[in-house]
Design a protein around this motif. Structure first.
Motif, mmCIF file in Angstrom:
data_model
loop_
_atom_site.group_PDB
_atom_site.id
_atom_site.type_symbol
_atom_site.label_atom_id
_atom_site.label_comp_id
_atom_site.label_asym_id
_atom_site.label_seq_id
_atom_site.Cartn_x
_atom_site.Cartn_y
_atom_site.Cartn_z
ATOM 1 N N GLY A 39 49.488 -11.944 54.408
ATOM 2 C CA GLY A 39 50.672 -12.669 53.968
ATOM 3 C C GLY A 39 51.688 -12.617 55.086
ATOM 4 N N THR A 40 52.851 -13.229 54.885
ATOM 5 C CA THR A 40 53.880 -13.309 55.917
ATOM 6 C C THR A 40 55.063 -12.424 55.555
ATOM 7 N N LEU A 41 55.547 -11.641 56.540
ATOM 8 C CA LEU A 41 56.769 -10.865 56.372
ATOM 9 C C LEU A 41 57.839 -11.441 57.290
ATOM 10 N N ALA A 42 58.945 -11.891 56.705
ATOM 11 C CA ALA A 42 60.105 -12.363 57.464
ATOM 12 C C ALA A 42 61.200 -11.316 57.313
ATOM 13 N N THR A 43 61.687 -10.784 58.436
ATOM 14 C CA THR A 43 62.723 -9.751 58.422
ATOM 15 C C THR A 43 64.032 -10.353 58.900
ATOM 16 N N GLN A 44 65.093 -10.186 58.118
ATOM 17 C CA GLN A 44 66.391 -10.701 58.517
ATOM 18 C C GLN A 44 67.463 -9.659 58.242
ATOM 19 N N THR A 138 72.931 -14.638 56.930
ATOM 20 C CA THR A 138 71.839 -13.798 57.415
ATOM 21 C C THR A 138 71.312 -14.353 58.738
ATOM 22 N N GLN A 139 70.570 -13.520 59.454
ATOM 23 C CA GLN A 139 69.927 -13.953 60.699
ATOM 24 C C GLN A 139 68.491 -13.459 60.710
ATOM 25 N N LEU A 140 67.550 -14.374 60.913
ATOM 26 C CA LEU A 140 66.141 -14.019 61.001
ATOM 27 C C LEU A 140 65.875 -13.375 62.358
ATOM 28 N N ILE A 141 65.259 -12.188 62.369
ATOM 29 C CA ILE A 141 64.963 -11.518 63.631
ATOM 30 C C ILE A 141 63.464 -11.397 63.893
ATOM 31 N N ASP A 142 62.633 -11.656 62.875
ATOM 32 C CA ASP A 142 61.189 -11.579 63.099
ATOM 33 C C ASP A 142 60.460 -12.221 61.930
ATOM 34 N N GLU A 143 59.299 -12.811 62.239
ATOM 35 C CA GLU A 143 58.411 -13.341 61.203
ATOM 36 C C GLU A 143 56.988 -13.236 61.724
ATOM 37 N N ARG A 144 56.102 -12.627 60.930
ATOM 38 C CA ARG A 144 54.723 -12.413 61.374
ATOM 39 C C ARG A 144 53.800 -12.245 60.180
ATOM 40 N N GLU A 145 52.498 -12.465 60.411
ATOM 41 C CA GLU A 145 51.493 -12.234 59.381
ATOM 42 C C GLU A 145 51.069 -10.775 59.399
ATOM 43 N N LEU A 146 50.950 -10.195 58.207
ATOM 44 C CA LEU A 146 50.522 -8.809 58.058
ATOM 45 C C LEU A 146 49.501 -8.733 56.936
ATOM 46 N N GLN A 147 48.743 -7.649 56.908
ATOM 47 C CA GLN A 147 47.784 -7.479 55.830
ATOM 48 C C GLN A 147 48.518 -7.226 54.521
ATOM 49 N N THR A 148 47.930 -7.684 53.433
ATOM 50 C CA THR A 148 48.558 -7.506 52.131
ATOM 51 C C THR A 148 48.628 -6.028 51.774
ATOM 52 N N ASN A 184 65.385 1.846 52.062
ATOM 53 C CA ASN A 184 64.482 2.300 51.009
ATOM 54 C C ASN A 184 64.403 1.275 49.886
ATOM 55 N N GLU A 185 63.538 0.311 50.066
ATOM 56 C CA GLU A 185 63.291 -0.702 49.040
ATOM 57 C C GLU A 185 61.805 -1.010 49.059
ATOM 58 N N GLN A 186 61.121 -0.654 47.972
ATOM 59 C CA GLN A 186 59.686 -0.899 47.903
ATOM 60 C C GLN A 186 59.428 -2.405 47.829
ATOM 61 N N PHE A 187 58.434 -2.884 48.582
ATOM 62 C CA PHE A 187 58.147 -4.318 48.593
ATOM 63 C C PHE A 187 56.671 -4.548 48.865
ATOM 64 N N GLU A 188 56.241 -5.794 48.667
ATOM 65 C CA GLU A 188 54.840 -6.163 48.835
ATOM 66 C C GLU A 188 54.686 -7.243 49.896
ATOM 67 N N ILE A 189 53.535 -7.232 50.565
ATOM 68 C CA ILE A 189 53.071 -8.382 51.329
ATOM 69 C C ILE A 189 51.991 -9.016 50.464
ATOM 70 N N ARG A 190 52.239 -10.229 49.995
ATOM 71 C CA ARG A 190 51.342 -10.880 49.050
ATOM 72 C C ARG A 190 50.496 -11.933 49.752
ATOM 73 N N GLU A 191 49.287 -12.101 49.248
ATOM 74 C CA GLU A 191 48.366 -13.067 49.844
ATOM 75 C C GLU A 191 48.934 -14.478 49.757
ATOM 76 N N ASN A 192 48.866 -15.194 50.884
ATOM 77 C CA ASN A 192 49.315 -16.584 50.962
ATOM 78 C C ASN A 192 50.745 -16.762 50.455
ATOM 79 N N ALA A 193 51.601 -15.795 50.775
ATOM 80 C CA ALA A 193 52.998 -15.863 50.353
ATOM 81 C C ALA A 193 53.882 -15.349 51.488
#
Length: 243
Positions: A39-44, A138-148, A184-193
């Motif tokens: 899935g994709t993680l966008a960090t801002q 907000t400002q986007l500083i990174d976006e990349r694909e990561l494993q779910t 400290n915020e739990q989050f998910e990398i979801r498939e095709n999201a």
């Protein structure tokens, strides 16, 4: 200006932190990546008010980020505001070099170099002026694909913070020792999201007249967006977080 002068100990420690993350990936991550969905993680980044009104500009430089160990539970004491910015009580928790001497909330020291966390270095350093990131900007500083997977936290590798006050003078802005800023915020990398993680932090005036850059957990937000379907329509959005 930040008083975080480079030294060999800091450089060695940073190399150590990256190496431990890489070693953990080599031991456990490679086998899990084969054939695994991504899935994709966008960090801002954004900025809550705190003492930002004192600044004409406050430019932070981010070199990369860590993800907490996949599948791990949130660390004890990290939930419900454990990384909340401390109010200014007039105390001085810094050493002669301006670094925080206590193991402050929202920071991570060398003894807490979490096993299994993974470091992602940016191709180029990213700069953001926190003065321009108020009122929901907000400002986007990174976006990349990561494993779910599910991750307990995200840490930003902030290398410097250069501030100018509204009167034109340089501000003394300290970073929490050699530690990354921990959100400290739990989050998910979801498939095709697409997962958008918004890290919120701000300068706080301390009792010694210096500023300390701290996370603001009430402003952390995680948003999930499904990828567009084959007919071009977008999927549903969902949002986690306190804001």
């Amino acid at each position: 200006m930040t008083d975080r002068a480079p030294d060999l100990d800091a450089l060695d420690r940073r190399t150590y932190l990256k190496a431990t993350g890489a070693a953990a990936l080599g031991a456990t991550g490679l086998a899990g990546c084969v054939g695994r969905a991504t899935g994709t993680l966008a960090t801002q980044v954004t900025d809550q008010p705190a003492d930002i009104g004192d600044f004409e500009s406050l430019v932070v430089t981010v070199e990369g980020f860590w993800l907490g160990p996949e599948g791990a539970d949130p660390e004890e004491g990290d939930a419900d505001g454990a990384n909340e910015t401390d109010p200014d009580d007039g105390s001085d928790d810094t050493d002669a070099g301006g670094n925080e001497t206590t193991d402050g909330n929202g920071t991570d020291d060398e003894g807490d170099a979490a096993e299994g966390r993974e470091y992602f270095e940016f191709d180029e350093s990213q700069e953001a002026d926190l003065v321009e990131l108020q009122n929901g900007e907000t400002q986007l500083i990174d976006e990349r694909e990561l494993q779910t997977g599910e991750y307990p936290y995200l840490q930003l590798d902030v290398s410097s913070a250069d501030g100018t006050l509204t009167d034109g003078s340089d501000a003394a802005v300290d970073l929490p020792g050699n530690a990354p800023l921990k959100f400290n915020e739990q989050f998910e990398i979801r498939e095709n999201a697409r997962t958008t993680f918004t890290a919120d932090f701000a300068p706080v005036l301390r009792g010694n007249g210096r500023y300390l850059l701290r996370p603001v957990p009430s402003g952390i937000e995680v948003e999930y967006e499904s990828e567009a379907s084959e007919d071009g329509s977008s999927g549903e959005n969902s949002t986690d977080g306190d804001s």
